[in-house]
Write an enzyme that holds these catalytic residues in place. Structure first.
Site, PDB file in Angstrom:
ATOM      1  CE  LYS A  72       0.600  -3.128   2.457  1.00 10.64           C
ATOM      2  NZ  LYS A  72      -0.587  -2.343   2.735  1.00 10.64           N
TER       3      LYS A  72
ATOM      4  NE  ARG B 129      -6.742  -5.790   8.805  1.00 11.94           N
ATOM      5  CZ  ARG B 129      -5.577  -5.131   8.672  1.00 11.94           C
ATOM      6  NH1 ARG B 129      -4.833  -5.305   7.605  1.00 11.94           N
ATOM      7  NH2 ARG B 129      -5.161  -4.322   9.610  1.00 11.94           N
TER       8      ARG B 129
ATOM      9  CB  SER C 140      -1.283  -5.359   6.392  1.00 18.31           C
ATOM     10  OG  SER C 140      -1.521  -4.360   5.436  1.00 18.31           O
TER      11      SER C 140
ATOM     12  CG  ASP D  31      -2.290  -5.850   2.430  1.00 17.10           C
ATOM     13  OD1 ASP D  31      -2.593  -6.111   3.619  1.00 17.10           O
ATOM     14  OD2 ASP D  31      -2.212  -4.692   1.995  1.00 17.10           O
TER      15      ASP D  31
ATOM     16  CG  HIS E 293       5.544   2.021   4.973  1.00 13.40           C
ATOM     17  ND1 HIS E 293       4.684   2.079   3.907  1.00 13.40           N
ATOM     18  CD2 HIS E 293       4.763   1.877   6.070  1.00 13.40           C
ATOM     19  CE1 HIS E 293       3.439   1.964   4.333  1.00 13.40           C
ATOM     20  NE2 HIS E 293       3.459   1.843   5.650  1.00 13.40           N
TER      21      HIS E 293
HETATM   22  N1  URA Z   1      -1.465   0.247   6.508  1.00 16.66           N
HETATM   23  C1  URA Z   1      -1.400  -0.931   5.867  1.00 16.66           C
HETATM   24  O1  URA Z   1      -0.815  -1.022   4.794  1.00 16.66           O
HETATM   25  N2  URA Z   1      -1.980  -2.005   6.435  1.00 16.66           N
HETATM   26  C2  URA Z   1      -2.626  -1.946   7.619  1.00 16.66           C
HETATM   27  O2  URA Z   1      -3.134  -2.946   8.089  1.00 16.66           O
HETATM   28  C3  URA Z   1      -2.694  -0.706   8.268  1.00 16.66           C
HETATM   29  C4  URA Z   1      -2.092   0.374   7.682  1.00 16.66           C
END
Ligand code: URA
Length: 436
Positions: free
Chosen positions: A187, A168, A183, A161, A82
């Site tokens: 994932k 957010r 977050s 999320d 990621h």
């Molecule tokens: N990327 C994400 O997936 N979540 C966040 O909170 C910030 C960046």
């Protein structure tokens, strides 16, 4: 449990219990806790932070809000990779097939771009025929046969999320380390792999503006991974200037293809090599770095990484002719060379400004509903420290958008300021490797 009482305790800086955090997340997903109460919780977290136990509880509650795709037991060790996102970041297109060619499985659910950063799915969709929406069985079948698949997540991967991130975004509560870590890690952990590698971007075009913030995030992500029995390794890399020369979807695919053929720009090659090394660190405890780097370079020079790239693109429906001959990828009707108005040394190449310019040219989307032009973008001909003469081309802009090009030309020149000093080498984009 009463939501208001939980909010009062968080407001007053008291740590919450695991079941209280789960109550909030479950209630928010079911609709019994409204946006205004969840926004109040998020703002209290921004102000007071979270203990490690709270962050872990939030991560677990978010994972449990949806499905888990188990990618272990596919006959080879698996790794998810990621990047926290940046301008011109097409690293996945190179390192996923490269690491797969070393005998690992690289299953990856990716996102679309919003704002100044591009999304891997948008880049892949610029290849005619490439399908990002595939069902779970097809996804796992491609990963086990070829070693790599990159697809869009289904609605039910960490739905908490999706809801919380949108909230957010609209309530100025994105910038909170525990909220970001839970977050991202929820994932990553919902697609269960043996290991995880994170490319944490630092700089003006990135989510984290300072090395300290990025380091703190990396340590938190590693600790969450450890507790959940997953090896996490992080690379911290600079995102002040765009990565490589190309910004924009089909243009970035072309640059990734050149890199897989051993002809990538120096900074991008350095990031691809270090990102691959970080993935090997996560997969192979006690990795001998010299040997790891040799295997990575050999995967490119032997053509094996390129072969896996072709097999993967074909397996997801992409038209192989367009990657064998990238002139068949989408091409913009207009190309505009932007020249230097005077001689000088490029003092910076501002990623954020160029990300916004690429978006204006059609390469990005401002809102989720906007469509993107796969052929639009920018190809830079200079990098920081390079000396140019008046009239030298700084960059070429590609677009199908109508209208006067003057504002785009001005923005490009502003993003690549020239100063009166000798040329110098650009610093390496690799800042630090963090992990076992
Ligand atoms: N990327 C994400 O997936 N979540 C966040 O909170 C910030 C960046």
């Amino acid at each position: 449990m009463r939501t208001v009482e939980i909010l009062e305790r968080k407001r007053d800086g008291e740590p919450l219990e695991e079941d209280e955090i789960r109550f909030l997340i479950d209630g928010y997903c079911e609709g019994s806790i409204p946006d205004y109460q969840m926004a109040s919780f998020a703002m209290a977290v921004v102000w007071h932070g979270m203990t490690f136990d709270e962050t872990l509880a939030l991560t677990k509650a978010m994972i449990d809000s949806g499905d888990i795709i188990d990618c272990r037991g596919l006959g080879k060790k698996s790794i998810d990779k990621h990047s926290t996102g940046g301008v011109g970041d097409k690293t996945t297109l190179v390192v996923a097939p490269l690491v797969a060619s070393l005998g690992y499985a690289v299953p990856k659910l990716s996102g679309r771009g919003l704002g100044h950063t591009g999304g891997t799915l948008d880049k892949l969709e610029s290849i005619p025929g490439y399908r990002t929406s595939i069902d779970q069985d097809t996804f796992l079948d491609i990963v086990s046969r070829i070693g790599v698949a990159v697809a869009s997540p289904t609605e039910n991967i960490v739905p908490a999320d999706k809801l919380l991130y949108a909230l957010r975004d609209a309530t100025a509560t994105v910038r909170s380390l525990p909220l970001i870590a839970s977050s991202i890690m929820s994932k990553k952990l919902a697609v269960a792999t043996d290991a995880i590698s994170l490319d944490v971007k630092v700089g003006e075009g990135a989510f984290f503006r300072t090395l300290d913030e990025a380091r703190e995030f990396a340590h938190l992500a590693i600790r969450i991974g450890d507790t959940m029995d997953r090896r996490v390794h992080c690379m911290l890399s600079a995102m002040d200037a765009p990565l490589g020369h190309a910004i924009g979807n089909a243009l970035e695919v072309q640059e990734a293809i050149a890199t897989l053929h051993g002809m990538g720009p120096t900074d991008f090659v350095a990031v691809c090599e270090s990102a691959s090394l970080s993935m090997l660190h996560a997969l192979e405890p006690g990795l001998d770095e010299k040997n790891g780097l040799e295997r990575i370079r050999n995967a490119i020079h032997s053509g094996r990484a390129w072969e896996v790239f072709r097999e993967w693109i074909a397996a997801q429906g992409g038209d192989i002719r367009t990657i064998d001959d990238p002139s068949l990828l989408p091409q913009a009707a207009r190309s505009i060379d932007v020249t230097a108005s005077h001689a000088g040394t490029v003092s910076a190449v501002h990623a954020l400004m160029l990300g916004h310019l690429a978006m204006e040219l059609g390469a990005g989307r401002e809102t989720k509903e906007d469509s993107i032009d796969p052929s639009a973008g920018i190809v830079l001909h200079v990098s920081p420290g390079v000396t140019v003469q008046a009239g030298d081309v700084l960059a070429t802009l590609f677009t199908n958008a109508p209208g006067d090009e003057t504002p785009w030309v001005e923005q490009l020149r502003e993003a690549c300021p020239l100063e009166n000093r000798p040329g110098h080498a650009a610093p390496s984009p690799i800042l630090e490797m963090v992990g076992a």
